[in-house]
Motif scaffolding. Structure first.
Motif, short mmCIF file in Angstrom:
data_model
loop_
_atom_site.label_atom_id
_atom_site.label_comp_id
_atom_site.label_asym_id
_atom_site.label_seq_id
_atom_site.Cartn_x
_atom_site.Cartn_y
_atom_site.Cartn_z
N LEU A 1 99.24 110.15 -23.44
CA LEU A 1 99.89 108.97 -22.86
C LEU A 1 101.39 109.19 -22.65
CD1 LEU A 1 98.16 105.98 -24.67
CD2 LEU A 1 98.21 106.39 -22.20
N GLY A 2 101.97 110.09 -23.42
CA GLY A 2 103.39 110.38 -23.25
C GLY A 2 103.74 110.93 -21.89
N CYS A 3 102.72 111.43 -21.16
CA CYS A 3 102.98 111.95 -19.81
C CYS A 3 103.55 110.87 -18.91
CB CYS A 3 101.71 112.52 -19.20
SG CYS A 3 100.46 111.29 -18.74
N LEU A 4 103.20 109.61 -19.16
CA LEU A 4 103.68 108.53 -18.31
C LEU A 4 105.19 108.35 -18.44
CD1 LEU A 4 100.83 105.93 -18.93
CD2 LEU A 4 101.08 107.52 -17.01
N LEU A 5 105.71 108.54 -19.65
CA LEU A 5 107.16 108.46 -19.85
C LEU A 5 107.87 109.56 -19.07
CD1 LEU A 5 107.20 107.84 -23.71
CD2 LEU A 5 107.43 106.13 -21.90
N THR A 6 107.31 110.76 -19.12
CA THR A 6 107.93 111.89 -18.42
C THR A 6 107.83 111.71 -16.91
OG1 THR A 6 107.12 113.23 -20.25
CG2 THR A 6 108.12 114.39 -18.42
N GLU A 7 106.69 111.24 -16.43
CA GLU A 7 106.55 110.98 -15.00
C GLU A 7 107.58 109.95 -14.53
OE1 GLU A 7 102.58 109.93 -13.75
OE2 GLU A 7 101.71 111.54 -14.94
N ALA A 8 107.74 108.88 -15.31
CA ALA A 8 108.70 107.84 -14.94
C ALA A 8 110.13 108.39 -14.98
CB ALA A 8 108.57 106.65 -15.88
N GLY B 1 104.90 99.68 -17.94
CA GLY B 1 105.81 99.58 -19.07
C GLY B 1 106.56 100.86 -19.33
N ALA B 2 105.95 101.99 -18.96
CA ALA B 2 106.62 103.28 -19.12
C ALA B 2 107.71 103.49 -18.08
CB ALA B 2 105.60 104.42 -19.03
N GLY B 3 107.66 102.70 -17.00
CA GLY B 3 108.69 102.80 -15.98
C GLY B 3 108.21 103.22 -14.61
N ILE B 4 106.89 103.31 -14.42
CA ILE B 4 106.35 103.62 -13.09
C ILE B 4 106.14 102.30 -12.36
CG2 ILE B 4 104.43 104.66 -11.83
CD1 ILE B 4 104.00 106.50 -14.25
N ALA B 5 106.90 102.09 -11.31
CA ALA B 5 106.92 100.78 -10.65
C ALA B 5 105.64 100.50 -9.86
CB ALA B 5 108.13 100.68 -9.74
N LYS B 6 105.10 101.52 -9.21
CA LYS B 6 103.95 101.31 -8.32
C LYS B 6 102.67 101.58 -9.09
CE LYS B 6 106.80 102.71 -4.43
NZ LYS B 6 107.14 103.82 -3.52
N THR B 7 102.09 100.53 -9.65
CA THR B 7 100.85 100.67 -10.40
C THR B 7 99.84 99.64 -9.91
OG1 THR B 7 101.41 99.09 -12.15
CG2 THR B 7 102.19 101.36 -12.43
N SER C 1 100.23 106.97 1.71
CA SER C 1 101.49 107.11 2.45
C SER C 1 102.71 106.66 1.67
CB SER C 1 101.41 106.31 3.76
OG SER C 1 101.23 104.93 3.50
N GLU C 2 102.53 105.93 0.57
CA GLU C 2 103.69 105.43 -0.16
C GLU C 2 104.40 106.54 -0.91
OE1 GLU C 2 102.27 102.50 -2.89
OE2 GLU C 2 101.37 103.96 -4.25
N GLU C 3 105.66 106.31 -1.18
CA GLU C 3 106.46 107.26 -1.94
C GLU C 3 106.13 107.15 -3.42
OE1 GLU C 3 110.99 106.94 -2.57
OE2 GLU C 3 110.79 108.30 -0.85
N GLY C 4 105.99 108.29 -4.07
CA GLY C 4 105.69 108.29 -5.50
C GLY C 4 106.93 108.14 -6.35
N PRO C 5 106.74 108.13 -7.65
CA PRO C 5 105.46 108.26 -8.32
C PRO C 5 104.65 106.96 -8.25
CG PRO C 5 107.17 107.93 -9.95
CD PRO C 5 107.86 108.04 -8.62
N SER C 6 103.35 107.11 -8.17
CA SER C 6 102.48 105.93 -8.20
C SER C 6 101.34 106.19 -9.17
CB SER C 6 101.94 105.62 -6.80
OG SER C 6 101.01 106.59 -6.39
N PHE C 7 100.72 105.10 -9.61
CA PHE C 7 99.69 105.19 -10.65
C PHE C 7 98.57 104.23 -10.27
CE2 PHE C 7 97.76 103.95 -14.68
CZ PHE C 7 97.67 105.15 -15.38
N THR C 8 97.38 104.77 -10.03
CA THR C 8 96.25 103.96 -9.58
C THR C 8 95.06 104.17 -10.50
OG1 THR C 8 96.98 104.15 -7.26
CG2 THR C 8 94.69 103.49 -7.66
N VAL C 9 94.59 103.08 -11.10
CA VAL C 9 93.40 103.13 -11.94
C VAL C 9 92.19 102.79 -11.09
CG1 VAL C 9 92.23 102.16 -13.95
CG2 VAL C 9 94.72 102.47 -13.99
#
Length: 200
Positions: free
Chosen positions: A78-85, A124-130, A148-156
């Protein structure tokens, strides 16, 4: 929605993106749909696909990188999300196939099954586009914008659990062969040097 159907929709919009797939169900389904040798299929390293994809996105900033992750692998790192953000690579899209089970070991239930909101954790980690997508119709409608959107993005991608053990057979190669196939594909496509003079 079914995992295979969701992966088919995502793959249809991939374009020239380099795919990195978490081990197990995510990798097996992506291979079954694409048989893509320009994708990296993680083996024997649960949770590390996210770190690999982030490193690839940072080292190839002009290449779109799509991470096809799974809920089990995400929970291992889960720490990867902090680094991605923190790094905020504009070329990285992170998809999580969320079936709420450990599919390749007999569909054992995920920890905290049904109560964890991965999109909220990512935000919550800081990735705006979820976002969380639960139906094929919505996925079909949203994928052009996601692609087409600019990253980073996170889609479940919320999919149904499968009860069959390894219902989808894994790709027909692994380990060293996979490394060289992917590395050679990257060298050819981007004109870069992946392997040294000794060939590894």
């Amino acid at each position: 929605m079914k995992a295979r159907s969701a992966i088919e929709v995502v793959a249809k919009h991939r374009g020239g993106a380099v795919a990195v797939c978490a081990l197990g169900m995510a990798a097996n389904e992506w291979w079954a749909v694409t048989e893509g040798e320009d994708a990296f299929y993680m083996h024997g390293a649960m949770g590390f696909a996210a770190s690999f994809a982030l490193g690839l996105a940072l080292s190839l900033p002009d290449a779109p990188v799509w991470l096809i992750n799974a809920d089990g692998s995400l929970c291992m790192n889960l720490g990867c999300l902090l680094t991605e953000a923190s790094q905020a690579p504009k070329n990285l899209k992170h998809f999580v196939v969320d079936n709420q089970v450990y599919q390749t070991v007999g569909a054992l239930p995920m920890v905290n099954q049904g109560r964890t909101d991965y999109a909220t954790i990512a935000k919550g980690a800081g990735i705006a586009k979820t976002r969380t997508i639960e139906s094929l119709d919505v996925l079909e409608r949203e994928m052009p914008d996601i692609a087409s959107e600019e990253g980073p993005s996170f889609t479940v991608l919320r999919v149904e659990p499968e009860t069959g053990f390894l219902r989808t057979p894994p790709m027909t190669y692994e380990g060293p062969e996979m490394k060289y196939r992917f590395g050679r594909a990257m060298e050819k496509r981007f004109g870069i040097k992946v392997f040294g003079p000794q060939g590894y």
